[in-house]
Design a protein around this motif. Structure first.
Motif, PDB file in Angstrom:
ATOM      1  N   ASP A 204       0.809  -1.204   0.000  1.00 27.98           N
ATOM      2  CA  ASP A 204       0.000   0.000   0.000  1.00 27.98           C
ATOM      3  C   ASP A 204       0.853   1.270   0.000  1.00 27.98           C
ATOM      4  OD1 ASP A 204       0.972  -0.631   2.514  1.00 27.98           O
ATOM      5  OD2 ASP A 204      -0.683   0.368   3.555  1.00 27.98           O
ATOM      6  N   GLN A 205       2.170   1.118   0.148  1.00 28.17           N
ATOM      7  CA  GLN A 205       3.047   2.288   0.119  1.00 28.17           C
ATOM      8  C   GLN A 205       3.181   2.805  -1.311  1.00 28.17           C
ATOM      9  OE1 GLN A 205       6.840   1.720   1.948  1.00 28.17           O
ATOM     10  NE2 GLN A 205       6.001   0.845   3.836  1.00 28.17           N
ATOM     11  N   ARG A 206       3.386   4.113  -1.441  1.00 32.15           N
ATOM     12  CA  ARG A 206       3.550   4.731  -2.748  1.00 32.15           C
ATOM     13  C   ARG A 206       4.783   5.629  -2.736  1.00 32.15           C
ATOM     14  NH1 ARG A 206       0.689   1.245  -3.302  1.00 32.15           N
ATOM     15  NH2 ARG A 206      -1.435   1.166  -4.154  1.00 32.15           N
ATOM     16  N   MET A 207       5.369   5.816  -3.907  1.00 29.50           N
ATOM     17  CA  MET A 207       6.532   6.681  -4.035  1.00 29.50           C
ATOM     18  C   MET A 207       6.106   8.150  -3.932  1.00 29.50           C
ATOM     19  SD  MET A 207       9.097   4.623  -4.478  1.00 29.50           S
ATOM     20  CE  MET A 207       8.196   3.653  -3.276  1.00 29.50           C
ATOM     21  N   PRO A 208       6.864   8.975  -3.213  1.00 31.53           N
ATOM     22  CA  PRO A 208       6.511  10.393  -3.114  1.00 31.53           C
ATOM     23  C   PRO A 208       6.706  11.107  -4.451  1.00 31.53           C
ATOM     24  CG  PRO A 208       8.648   9.994  -2.106  1.00 31.53           C
ATOM     25  CD  PRO A 208       8.080   8.639  -2.442  1.00 31.53           C
ATOM     26  N   VAL A 209       5.783  11.989  -4.778  1.00 29.72           N
ATOM     27  CA  VAL A 209       5.838  12.708  -6.049  1.00 29.72           C
ATOM     28  C   VAL A 209       5.894  14.224  -5.866  1.00 29.72           C
ATOM     29  CG1 VAL A 209       4.650  10.893  -7.334  1.00 29.72           C
ATOM     30  CG2 VAL A 209       3.316  12.693  -6.225  1.00 29.72           C
ATOM     31  N   ASP A 210       5.819  14.687  -4.630  1.00 28.72           N
ATOM     32  CA  ASP A 210       5.740  16.131  -4.398  1.00 28.72           C
ATOM     33  C   ASP A 210       7.056  16.844  -4.693  1.00 28.72           C
ATOM     34  OD1 ASP A 210       3.129  15.841  -3.643  1.00 28.72           O
ATOM     35  OD2 ASP A 210       3.596  15.591  -1.512  1.00 28.72           O
ATOM     36  N   HIS A 211       8.193  16.209  -4.364  1.00 25.25           N
ATOM     37  CA  HIS A 211       9.477  16.890  -4.466  1.00 25.25           C
ATOM     38  C   HIS A 211      10.402  16.264  -5.516  1.00 25.25           C
ATOM     39  CE1 HIS A 211       8.352  19.154  -0.923  1.00 25.25           C
ATOM     40  NE2 HIS A 211       8.101  18.030  -0.279  1.00 25.25           N
ATOM     41  N   VAL A 212       9.860  15.462  -6.403  1.00 26.47           N
ATOM     42  CA  VAL A 212      10.701  14.858  -7.438  1.00 26.47           C
ATOM     43  C   VAL A 212      10.790  15.817  -8.625  1.00 26.47           C
ATOM     44  CG1 VAL A 212      10.101  12.525  -6.753  1.00 26.47           C
ATOM     45  CG2 VAL A 212       8.743  13.667  -8.494  1.00 26.47           C
ATOM     46  N   LEU A 216      11.127  13.173 -13.666  1.00 28.85           N
ATOM     47  CA  LEU A 216      10.889  11.898 -12.988  1.00 28.85           C
ATOM     48  C   LEU A 216       9.442  11.735 -12.549  1.00 28.85           C
ATOM     49  CD1 LEU A 216      14.073  11.558 -10.732  1.00 28.85           C
ATOM     50  CD2 LEU A 216      13.619  10.484 -12.935  1.00 28.85           C
ATOM     51  N   LYS A 217       8.624  12.769 -12.689  1.00 30.16           N
ATOM     52  CA  LYS A 217       7.266  12.690 -12.171  1.00 30.16           C
ATOM     53  C   LYS A 217       6.456  11.634 -12.923  1.00 30.16           C
ATOM     54  CE  LYS A 217       5.766  16.175 -10.220  1.00 30.16           C
ATOM     55  NZ  LYS A 217       5.321  17.536  -9.813  1.00 30.16           N
ATOM     56  N   GLU A 218       6.576  11.610 -14.258  1.00 30.47           N
ATOM     57  CA  GLU A 218       5.834  10.613 -15.033  1.00 30.47           C
ATOM     58  C   GLU A 218       6.238   9.187 -14.676  1.00 30.47           C
ATOM     59  OE1 GLU A 218       3.327  10.703 -17.112  1.00 30.47           O
ATOM     60  OE2 GLU A 218       2.998  12.850 -16.913  1.00 30.47           O
ATOM     61  N   PRO A 219       7.565   8.854 -14.638  1.00 28.30           N
ATOM     62  CA  PRO A 219       7.930   7.490 -14.226  1.00 28.30           C
ATOM     63  C   PRO A 219       7.464   7.144 -12.819  1.00 28.30           C
ATOM     64  CG  PRO A 219       9.794   8.546 -15.309  1.00 28.30           C
ATOM     65  CD  PRO A 219       8.744   9.602 -15.109  1.00 28.30           C
ATOM     66  N   VAL A 220       7.513   8.117 -11.889  1.00 22.80           N
ATOM     67  CA  VAL A 220       7.076   7.821 -10.518  1.00 22.80           C
ATOM     68  C   VAL A 220       5.567   7.560 -10.480  1.00 22.80           C
ATOM     69  CG1 VAL A 220       6.837   8.800  -8.205  1.00 22.80           C
ATOM     70  CG2 VAL A 220       8.978   9.050  -9.429  1.00 22.80           C
ATOM     71  N   LEU A 221       4.801   8.356 -11.231  1.00 22.03           N
ATOM     72  CA  LEU A 221       3.363   8.114 -11.294  1.00 22.03           C
ATOM     73  C   LEU A 221       3.059   6.749 -11.908  1.00 22.03           C
ATOM     74  CD1 LEU A 221       2.072  11.645 -12.421  1.00 22.03           C
ATOM     75  CD2 LEU A 221       1.869  10.604 -10.150  1.00 22.03           C
ATOM     76  N   ALA A 222       3.808   6.385 -12.958  1.00 18.49           N
ATOM     77  CA  ALA A 222       3.621   5.058 -13.562  1.00 18.49           C
ATOM     78  C   ALA A 222       3.993   3.956 -12.575  1.00 18.49           C
ATOM     79  CB  ALA A 222       4.469   4.944 -14.835  1.00 18.49           C
ATOM     80  N   LEU A 223       5.053   4.179 -11.792  1.00 14.68           N
ATOM     81  CA  LEU A 223       5.459   3.198 -10.786  1.00 14.68           C
ATOM     82  C   LEU A 223       4.384   3.052  -9.710  1.00 14.68           C
ATOM     83  CD1 LEU A 223       7.623   1.317  -9.613  1.00 14.68           C
ATOM     84  CD2 LEU A 223       8.636   3.301  -8.492  1.00 14.68           C
ATOM     85  N   ASN A 224       3.800   4.167  -9.279  1.00 13.15           N
ATOM     86  CA  ASN A 224       2.736   4.091  -8.290  1.00 13.15           C
ATOM     87  C   ASN A 224       1.516   3.355  -8.843  1.00 13.15           C
ATOM     88  OD1 ASN A 224       4.137   5.391  -6.253  1.00 13.15           O
ATOM     89  ND2 ASN A 224       3.388   7.419  -6.803  1.00 13.15           N
TER      90      ASN A 224
END
Length: 455
Positions: A204-212, A216-224
């Motif tokens: 249920d944990q997700r990667m933080p996207v606020d300070h990336v 990298l925001k798109e890859p992090v959103l895809a990872l989440n």
């Protein structure tokens, strides 16, 4: 071999800087060489004209010969040379500090203005020759020249400095690029550290996207999004394991109970036959479950090949209605077939999918209602459906009815139950065909539809 992105990018930056500096250096070097050549050529042209004027305005050649330092001062340095001769070759003035033999040069006529194109380069020398009038109007040949050694030394020194500047610039670019890239890749290391803390118990944990960074925001959103899918699939797998254990436990419990009762005391042959018949029903139930699970596994991995052919929908609908007619009569419902035309599909799988939908509809239809095989067309799909009138499926169940072992009725034990795999098999069959399956349910009835792409 460790292929660090930072090292590779820093090396690419260094090579790019070296290339740019090299191009600039070549341009500056050629510009300097051209400027020096132009300066020397103009100096030679000026010297030839001045010597012509000096010879013409002098009182006598003897007076000029007695003052040779005049010409040396005029010429300016030891790399310059001057040769004045009579028309028959007798020397008048000779200034040649290096005592270098001069090649023959065709002199320009007196009435011709010298140009840069008249200057000749021979053996590290630039020479220009022209005819001049002496004090007594005699014909004289004047040759002016310059050694290129000083110019070449200057250009060699400049080239060396350019090489050093390009090398130092590339090293500096590599060092600064590597430093900046390591700082820029810090968010990736932080993401990797955060990912190491994710395990099956913390999906249920997700990667933080606020300070990336923005990149990298798109890859992090895809990872989440991938983590969300994994969490959902893991939950489904856990539920599937529990449901499978429950489904297997029931027939096994029945088998153990019936066999234990049969062995507690002596029974008649008829009673033993009843026990064996009951056991066979449970074995058949387990066998159907195993076959259905095997079909689902093969379908999901694409191991079940399709045998596509043109299917007569009217004929298929009539055969299915005939097959389910007795069961429908027992339930007090009627069957209707509105299918027509042809469809490209796997006949066996189509029959199996519609059979599962009809069995499900017969089980839940209200008495004295009609179950219909319906058909409609749109721009993309040919939709084949089974409609029955009965209790509506609640909205929270609609998205899960095609999951394995999922039942809307929590009792899980109705006569003719498919073991919770019937609709899951329908979904897998449509997945094999590259189509869609959907359900609509309200007070007017429930409609299951199979969407086949138009060919």
């Amino acid at each position: 071999m460790n292929r660090s992105i930072a090292w590779r990018l820093a090396l690419a930056i260094a090579l790019t800087c070296a290339l740019v500096l090299s191009v600039i250096g070549v341009f500056l070097y050629r510009s300097l060489a051209s400027e020096l050549s132009f300066r020397d050529d103009m100096a030679l042209l000026g010297r030839l004209e001045r010597m012509r004027a000096l010879l013409h305005d002098s009182d006598s050649l003897e007076a000029l010969q007695e003052r040779p330092r005049l010409y040396q001062n005029m010429l300016g340095n030891r790399d310059s040379l001057l040769l004045v001769t009579h028309s028959d070759g007798r020397p008048v003035i000779t200034i040649n500090p290096h005592q270098q033999a001069l090649p023959p040069v065709q002199p320009l006529s007196q009435d011709r203005m010298p140009q840069r194109s008249d200057i000749q380069t021979v053996d590290n020398l630039v020479l220009l020759s022209g005819v001049a009038d002496g004090p007594a109007d005699e014909r004289l040949n004047v040759t002016v020249g310059m050694h290129l050694q000083e110019r070449e030394q200057m250009l060699a020194s400049y080239r060396l400095r350019l090489y050093m500047a390009v090398g130092l610039g590339a090293l500096l670019a590599f060092g600064l690029g590597l430093l900046l890239l390591r700082r820029g890749l810090k968010p990736l290391r932080e993401l990797a550290q955060a990912m190491r803390g994710i395990n099956p118990r913390s999906l249920d944990q997700r990667m933080p996207v606020d300070h990336v960074p923005t990149e990298l925001k798109e890859p992090v959103l895809a990872l989440n999004a991938m983590l969300a899918r994994l969490e959902d699939n893991f939950a489904r797998l856990s539920q599937f394991s529990a449901d499978l254990a429950h489904e297997i436990r029931t027939p096994l419990h029945n088998l153990l109970g019936s066999n234990s009762l049969a062995l507690n005391q002596t029974r008649s042959p008829a009673e033993y036959q009843d026990v064996l018949a009951s056991n066979i029903e449970e074995y058949e139930r387990l066998n159907r479950m195993a076959e259905n699970l095997m079909f689902l596994a093969r379908a999901e991995h694409g191991q079940r090949p399709l045998h596509l052919q043109n299917v007569d929908l009217r004929e298929v609908g009539d055969e299915l209605c005939d097959y389910f007619d007795a069961l429908a009569e027992d339930r007090g419902v009627r069957l209707g077939n509105s299918l027509s035309g042809t469809l490209t599909a796997d006949l066996h799988l189509l029959q199996r999918a519609l059979s599962n939908l009809l069995a499900n509809a017969v089980r839940h239809a209200e008495p004295d209602s009609v179950i219909r095989l319906v058909q409609r067309e749109d721009a993309e799909y040919c939709w084949i459906g089974v409609h029955n009138i009965g209790p509506a499926i609640e909205p929270q169940h609609v998205g899960k009815v095609f999951d394995r072992f999922y039942r809307v009725d929590p009792s899980r034990s109705q006569p003719g139950d498919s073991g919770g795999l019937g609709l899951a098999i329908v979904g897998s069959i449509m997945q094999l065909h590259g189509g869609e399956v959907r359900v609509q349910s309200d007070d007017s009835g429930t409609l299951f539809e199979l969407g086949f792409h138009h060919k």
